[in-house]
Design a protein around this motif. Structure first.
Motif, PDB file in Angstrom:
ATOM      1  N   SER A 190       7.626   9.853  -5.956  1.00 42.22           N
ATOM      2  CA  SER A 190       7.840  11.219  -5.468  1.00 42.22           C
ATOM      3  C   SER A 190       8.055  12.219  -6.602  1.00 42.22           C
ATOM      4  CB  SER A 190       9.029  11.252  -4.513  1.00 42.22           C
ATOM      5  OG  SER A 190      10.216  10.884  -5.208  1.00 42.22           O
ATOM      6  N   ASP A 191       8.555  11.776  -7.747  1.00 38.58           N
ATOM      7  CA  ASP A 191       8.787  12.698  -8.864  1.00 38.58           C
ATOM      8  C   ASP A 191       7.524  12.966  -9.670  1.00 38.58           C
ATOM      9  OD1 ASP A 191      11.441  12.833  -8.181  1.00 38.58           O
ATOM     10  OD2 ASP A 191      12.039  11.252  -9.586  1.00 38.58           O
ATOM     11  N   PHE A 192       6.481  12.181  -9.482  1.00 43.57           N
ATOM     12  CA  PHE A 192       5.288  12.283 -10.309  1.00 43.57           C
ATOM     13  C   PHE A 192       4.085  12.853  -9.579  1.00 43.57           C
ATOM     14  CE2 PHE A 192       7.754   8.580 -11.728  1.00 43.57           C
ATOM     15  CZ  PHE A 192       8.166   9.088 -12.943  1.00 43.57           C
ATOM     16  N   VAL A 193       4.228  13.227  -8.333  1.00 43.44           N
ATOM     17  CA  VAL A 193       3.093  13.663  -7.530  1.00 43.44           C
ATOM     18  C   VAL A 193       3.073  15.178  -7.449  1.00 43.44           C
ATOM     19  CG1 VAL A 193       2.087  13.605  -5.231  1.00 43.44           C
ATOM     20  CG2 VAL A 193       3.099  11.562  -6.187  1.00 43.44           C
ATOM     21  N   TYR A 194       1.879  15.748  -7.634  1.00 43.68           N
ATOM     22  CA  TYR A 194       1.689  17.174  -7.450  1.00 43.68           C
ATOM     23  C   TYR A 194       0.626  17.375  -6.395  1.00 43.68           C
ATOM     24  CZ  TYR A 194       4.321  17.692 -11.722  1.00 43.68           C
ATOM     25  OH  TYR A 194       5.303  17.645 -12.657  1.00 43.68           O
ATOM     26  N   ILE A 195       0.962  18.141  -5.399  1.00 35.01           N
ATOM     27  CA  ILE A 195       0.000  18.437  -4.341  1.00 35.01           C
ATOM     28  C   ILE A 195      -0.883  19.582  -4.842  1.00 35.01           C
ATOM     29  CG2 ILE A 195      -0.206  19.128  -1.924  1.00 35.01           C
ATOM     30  CD1 ILE A 195       2.512  17.849  -1.483  1.00 35.01           C
ATOM     31  N   ALA A 196      -2.055  19.748  -4.247  1.00 40.68           N
ATOM     32  CA  ALA A 196      -3.050  20.697  -4.738  1.00 40.68           C
ATOM     33  C   ALA A 196      -2.516  22.128  -4.806  1.00 40.68           C
ATOM     34  CB  ALA A 196      -4.290  20.650  -3.862  1.00 40.68           C
ATOM     35  N   ASP A 197      -1.599  22.514  -3.927  1.00 35.50           N
ATOM     36  CA  ASP A 197      -1.112  23.891  -3.969  1.00 35.50           C
ATOM     37  C   ASP A 197       0.053  24.071  -4.947  1.00 35.50           C
ATOM     38  OD1 ASP A 197       0.722  22.466  -2.517  1.00 35.50           O
ATOM     39  OD2 ASP A 197       1.023  24.010  -0.983  1.00 35.50           O
ATOM     40  N   GLN A 198       0.530  22.990  -5.558  1.00 34.23           N
ATOM     41  CA  GLN A 198       1.586  23.085  -6.555  1.00 34.23           C
ATOM     42  C   GLN A 198       0.989  22.984  -7.948  1.00 34.23           C
ATOM     43  OE1 GLN A 198       4.060  19.727  -5.622  1.00 34.23           O
ATOM     44  NE2 GLN A 198       5.753  21.082  -5.061  1.00 34.23           N
ATOM     45  N   PRO A 199       1.258  23.947  -8.812  1.00 28.54           N
ATOM     46  CA  PRO A 199       0.777  23.802 -10.186  1.00 28.54           C
ATOM     47  C   PRO A 199       1.642  22.793 -10.942  1.00 28.54           C
ATOM     48  CG  PRO A 199       2.047  25.809  -9.977  1.00 28.54           C
ATOM     49  CD  PRO A 199       1.924  25.222  -8.589  1.00 28.54           C
ATOM     50  N   ALA A 204       0.833  -1.207   0.000  1.00 32.41           N
ATOM     51  CA  ALA A 204       0.000   0.000   0.000  1.00 32.41           C
ATOM     52  C   ALA A 204       0.866   1.254   0.000  1.00 32.41           C
ATOM     53  CB  ALA A 204      -0.938  -0.014   1.190  1.00 32.41           C
ATOM     54  N   TYR A 205       1.955   1.229   0.771  1.00 28.29           N
ATOM     55  CA  TYR A 205       2.853   2.384   0.783  1.00 28.29           C
ATOM     56  C   TYR A 205       3.507   2.595  -0.579  1.00 28.29           C
ATOM     57  CZ  TYR A 205       7.083   5.086   1.430  1.00 28.29           C
ATOM     58  OH  TYR A 205       8.071   6.004   1.275  1.00 28.29           O
ATOM     59  N   PRO A 252       0.866   7.775  -3.544  1.00 23.16           N
ATOM     60  CA  PRO A 252       1.612   8.877  -4.158  1.00 23.16           C
ATOM     61  C   PRO A 252       2.722   9.423  -3.275  1.00 23.16           C
ATOM     62  CG  PRO A 252      -0.597   9.582  -3.567  1.00 23.16           C
ATOM     63  CD  PRO A 252      -0.524   8.129  -3.301  1.00 23.16           C
ATOM     64  N   PHE A 253       2.781   9.012  -2.017  1.00 22.36           N
ATOM     65  CA  PHE A 253       3.789   9.535  -1.099  1.00 22.36           C
ATOM     66  C   PHE A 253       5.012   8.631  -0.995  1.00 22.36           C
ATOM     67  CE2 PHE A 253      -0.353  11.062   0.371  1.00 22.36           C
ATOM     68  CZ  PHE A 253      -0.154  12.405   0.144  1.00 22.36           C
ATOM     69  N   SER A 254       5.059   7.522  -1.732  1.00 21.65           N
ATOM     70  CA  SER A 254       6.206   6.635  -1.640  1.00 21.65           C
ATOM     71  C   SER A 254       7.395   7.236  -2.390  1.00 21.65           C
ATOM     72  CB  SER A 254       5.875   5.255  -2.211  1.00 21.65           C
ATOM     73  OG  SER A 254       6.024   5.239  -3.598  1.00 21.65           O
TER      74      SER A 254
END
Length: 107
Positions: A31-40, A20-21, A25-27
């Motif tokens: 880490s290079d492919f995840v965008y958090i909501a406040d990051q465009p 699961a980890y 998206p936090f593994s």
């Protein structure tokens, strides 16, 4: 016997937790492919090339007739040439002809 079952259950939960980890998206794998909501999302601008000034293809109704309780419409394809302002300069018929037949409910 009980300790063996507990060990199997614990190793199963540990394996599921690890999987699961790694899928989250936090593994460290994602880490290079995840965008958090406040990051465009970073997007490279694409160079726009001018469109090919070839003809536009349209279909025009050529004839409509009633045959055996059906309405038969015949359409022909035309190449439409336009100038820079969008005015039609020339219409050339092509060899593509399509017919559409549908039942006449008005009779």
């Amino acid at each position: 016997m009980k300790s063996k079952n507990i060990l199997y259950a614990f190793s199963l939960l540990l394996t599921l937790g690890l999987l699961a980890y790694l899928e989250s998206p936090f593994s460290f794998l994602n880490s290079d492919f995840v965008y958090i909501a406040d990051q465009p999302a970073a997007v490279e601008p694409v160079a726009v090339e001018p469109e090919d000034e070839g003809p536009e293809l349209i279909e025009k109704l050529v004839k409509r007739e009633k045959v055996d309780g059906y309405i038969v419409e015949t359409y022909q394809e035309y190449e439409v040439y336009k100038d820079e302002k969008g005015n039609i300069t020339d219409e050339v018929p092509t060899s593509k002809v399509e017919t559409l037949r549908y039942y006449d409910y008005k009779k």
